[in-house]
Design an enzyme around this catalytic site. Structure first.
Site, mmCIF file in Angstrom:
data_model
loop_
_atom_site.group_PDB
_atom_site.id
_atom_site.type_symbol
_atom_site.label_atom_id
_atom_site.label_comp_id
_atom_site.label_asym_id
_atom_site.label_seq_id
_atom_site.Cartn_x
_atom_site.Cartn_y
_atom_site.Cartn_z
ATOM 1 N N ALA A 1 79.633 54.719 59.239
ATOM 2 C CA ALA A 1 80.737 55.215 58.406
ATOM 3 C C ALA A 1 80.184 56.298 57.493
ATOM 4 C CB ALA A 1 81.370 54.093 57.597
ATOM 5 N N GLU A 2 81.007 57.287 57.181
ATOM 6 C CA GLU A 2 80.538 58.485 56.506
ATOM 7 C C GLU A 2 79.915 58.283 55.136
ATOM 8 O OE1 GLU A 2 85.148 58.755 56.434
ATOM 9 O OE2 GLU A 2 83.570 57.973 57.730
ATOM 10 N N PRO A 3 80.261 57.249 54.347
ATOM 11 C CA PRO A 3 79.629 57.152 53.027
ATOM 12 C C PRO A 3 78.184 56.673 53.060
ATOM 13 C CG PRO A 3 81.123 55.324 53.343
ATOM 14 C CD PRO A 3 81.335 56.250 54.497
#
Length: 660
Positions: A338-340
């Protein structure tokens, strides 16, 4: 020239514990006109206690006013928490944000023209914090080209009163880049778990670390004030230096959160130690999805997976991939991200989105976008709300509804392969599946439109770069070509004219006969994806022995499910044998080989073509009497010798002796 130190720091109301102050004392340091940076992802890592204190001060005193707010990821619950506390006229003057869908209070101010507002890619803002920290003039990247962020297409400006350019086009050596200029930041509002009296901050109970260090460094080096909300205080010298995520030299104020509900791990979960990596939780299998439009789309999209892929799943429809992957027993063959900053594990959904169970690693958000922007993602599964004939996708703005791009632009532009997922029309009615065929609801707003309202993904740019792109719906599948969007698959029970073409604003390309979507997608039992993902790669199935002039083809456990599979076999043989300039012998292992009935004619035609061009003689074998009959009849219909032997020894023995 070094920036001046924040003038109020010289008379800050510190206690005997040094940097520890109350939330109200901390937000008193924020001045009218300051540029404020906040960290967070949905509710993870967001300093809710500080935001509440700032809102209360403004409502009581009217100060501070005209703030510039800058944030990367969406920070809110879609109602009243998070950055919705900033949604008051006069409190903010300018907002530079990556995602707007969770902050309706700020949305309203932007849409109605009460504030100047920009929507820039989440990864760009994350990197911009880091570049501000390093004293660089800004961030140079290709991210955003061809989208609404491109200055030729609006420059990310949300309304007419926003006139300042936050993006400029900058060609370098004939290549186009976008430049996002830096700006000084005066205030950081951040969050951690534990702080010592020197201001060193750890994040052991946080689900993400985000860009906290980058923001703190950017504000410190801009001469501003860094305020960090934590759960607890420790004595100086008691924190492990390797655990410190924000060093005390960057921190001006520590605020102990006095309200537990203002320091939940996410906006949905008070605390889950598996989210923060403190424990490994037993992985209960996700609940099996009912056979619905959502599951059909997730199942078809899952066929695009390959073993050992690094994958990004977007929020919404793409979350169904996790459930399908679990049902098909292939989760362990993939690395979900996931991007974070989450790598591995099982990503969470809803207001827990951004967290994951049992991760392999949690890195900071700028580093994750380094990985994404550099092409580290093998495949990304993302939602789609509008698609046009060029393959452009809109997920960011619809009339007066402003969702924002978030990480969508970074991810879709740089992943090696992209699969967009969504229902064919926007309809609440449920489809029915009868005997493996669809019965579709009537009506629904069109998603395949003449022109998208806002370009969040550039089909033209992706086609130019020859990126593989699929658009998966419950009734059909499209793919991106250099000439535009092409319809390539259709679901059983769907009528082309009535159910697809009549429901679109444009006619897609149809360059070849339409393939049916795999029949397994529409049946209740698992599809057997694990076996396919673990199957031998096609190129590894061909071995040429030049001393014998013999090509061995191993089709054991191979399944031919599409015309693309047939084309891939033809292309592989051509690449291997055409350079030889002579015919060779070949024998083929068809043990446990499978082919869909509707593909037999095309497959046999391909075999006939290869035999005519490249082979002296071919023998074939399989232990399956059914496959010997099925394939033998198909080959005979194409004037190919139909005899298929029962063993490899028989096939090899009769290869060069002239027998059939």
């Amino acid at each position: 020239m070094q920036p001046d130190t924040h003038p109020l720091l010289s008379r800050r109301p510190f206690t005997e514990k040094g940097k520890v102050v109350s939330a109200r004392e901390a937000v008193e340091l924020i001045r009218t006109g300051d540029a404020v940076a906040t960290g967070g992802f949905v509710g993870i890592g967001f300093a809710e206690h500080l935001a509440v204190a700032l809102e209360e001060r403004f409502l009581e005193t009217g100060e501070p006013r005209d703030l510039t707010l800058m944030y990367a990821a969406g920070q809110g619950d879609g109602k009243s928490r998070g950055l919705n506390h900033f949604g008051h006229e006069g409190l903010v003057k300018k907002v530079i944000g990556g995602h707007w869908g969770l902050v309706p209070a700020l949305q309203r101010l932007a849409i109605e023209g009460h504030i100047q507002a920009w929507n820039l890619p989440q990864g760009v803002i994350s990197h911009l914090f880091r570049d501000i920290a390093a004293g660089k003039p800004g961030t140079l990247t290709r991210v955003g080209l061809g989208t609404f962020v491109d200055p030729r297409l609006g420059g990310g400006k949300i309304n007419d009163i926003t006139t300042e350019d936050r993006v400029t086009l900058l060609p370098i050596d004939g290549e186009e880049y976008l430049f996002y200029p830096a700006l000084p930041l005066q205030v950081a509002l951040l969050r951690g778990t534990t702080a010592d009296t020197l201001g060193n901050v750890t994040m052991e109970r946080e689900a993400l670390v985000l860009e906290s260090l980058a923001i703190a460094t950017a504000v410190r080096n801009s001469g501003g004030v860094v305020i960090v909300q934590v759960e607890r205080l420790a004595e100086r010298g008691t924190l492990s230096p390797k655990d410190v995520r924000i060093p005390g030299v960057l921190v001006d104020c520590i605020v102990i959160c006095e309200e537990p509900e203002h320091h939940w791990q996410t906006f949905s979960t008070a605390y889950n130690p598996a989210f923060s990596g403190e424990i490994k939780a037993p992985m209960a299998a996700p609940e099996r999805m009912p056979l619905s439009a959502r599951k059909i789309i997730a199942r078809r999209a899952a066929f695009e997976l390959a073993a050992n892929s690094v994958v990004n799943l977007g929020i919404g429809m793409p979350e169904g991939i996790s459930s399908v992957a679990s049902e098909e027993r292939i989760l362990e063959l993939l690395t979900l991200t996931a991007e974070p900053g989450v790598i591995g594990g099982l990503p969470a959904g809803g207001l827990n989105f951004g967290a994951a169970l049992n991760t392999q690693a949690i890195i900071d958000q700028p580093a994750q976008f380094d990985f994404y922007d550099g092409g580290g993602l093998d495949i990304a599964f993302l939602g789609m709300a509008q698609v046009d004939a060029e393959g452009n996708v809109n997920v960011s703005r619809f009339g007066k509804r402003l969702a924002g791009a978030g990480g969508f632009i970074n991810i879709s532009q740089n992943a090696r392969k992209v699969v967009f997922m969504g229902t064919f029309t926007a309809s609440r009615e449920e489809l029915a599946i009868i005997d493996g065929a669809l019965r579709l609801p009537a009506g629904g707003a069109r998603k395949f439109v003449a022109e998208v309202e806002q370009r969040t993904f550039s089909g033209q740019l992706a086609a130019r770069d020859e990126k593989p792109v699929r658009y998966v719906t419950e009734r059909c599948v499209f793919e991106l070509t250099t000439a535009g969007l092409a319809l390539v698959e259709i679901a059983p029970g769907v009528e082309l004219e009535r159910d697809i073409l009549a429901q679109m604003d444009f006619t897609p390309l149809m360059p070849r006969p339409l393939q049916p979507m795999d029949a397994r997608i529409f049946r209740p039992e698992p599809m057997g994806l694990r076996e396919e993902l673990l199957a031998m790669p096609l190129k590894s199935r061909f071995h040429f022995a030049p001393d014998e002039d013999l090509l061995f083809i191993n089709f054991e456990n191979l399944r031919i499910a599409s015309h693309a599979d047939i084309d891939a076999i033809r292309d592989t043989v051509e690449a291997l044998l055409a350079p030889l300039g002579r015919r060779v012998y070949a024998y083929v292992n068809y043990d446990h080989f499978r082919i869909d009935d509707h593909l037999l004619a095309a497959y046999s035609e391909m075999v006939h073509d290869l035999e005519y061009r490249f082979y002296h003689r071919v023998t074939r074998y399989t232990t399956s009497s059914f496959m010997r009959r099925k394939l033998g009849h198909a080959l005979e219909a194409r004037a190919v010798a139909p005899h298929i032997y029962e063993s490899a020894d028989e096939a090899r023995q009769h290869l060069k002796d002239g027998e059939p």
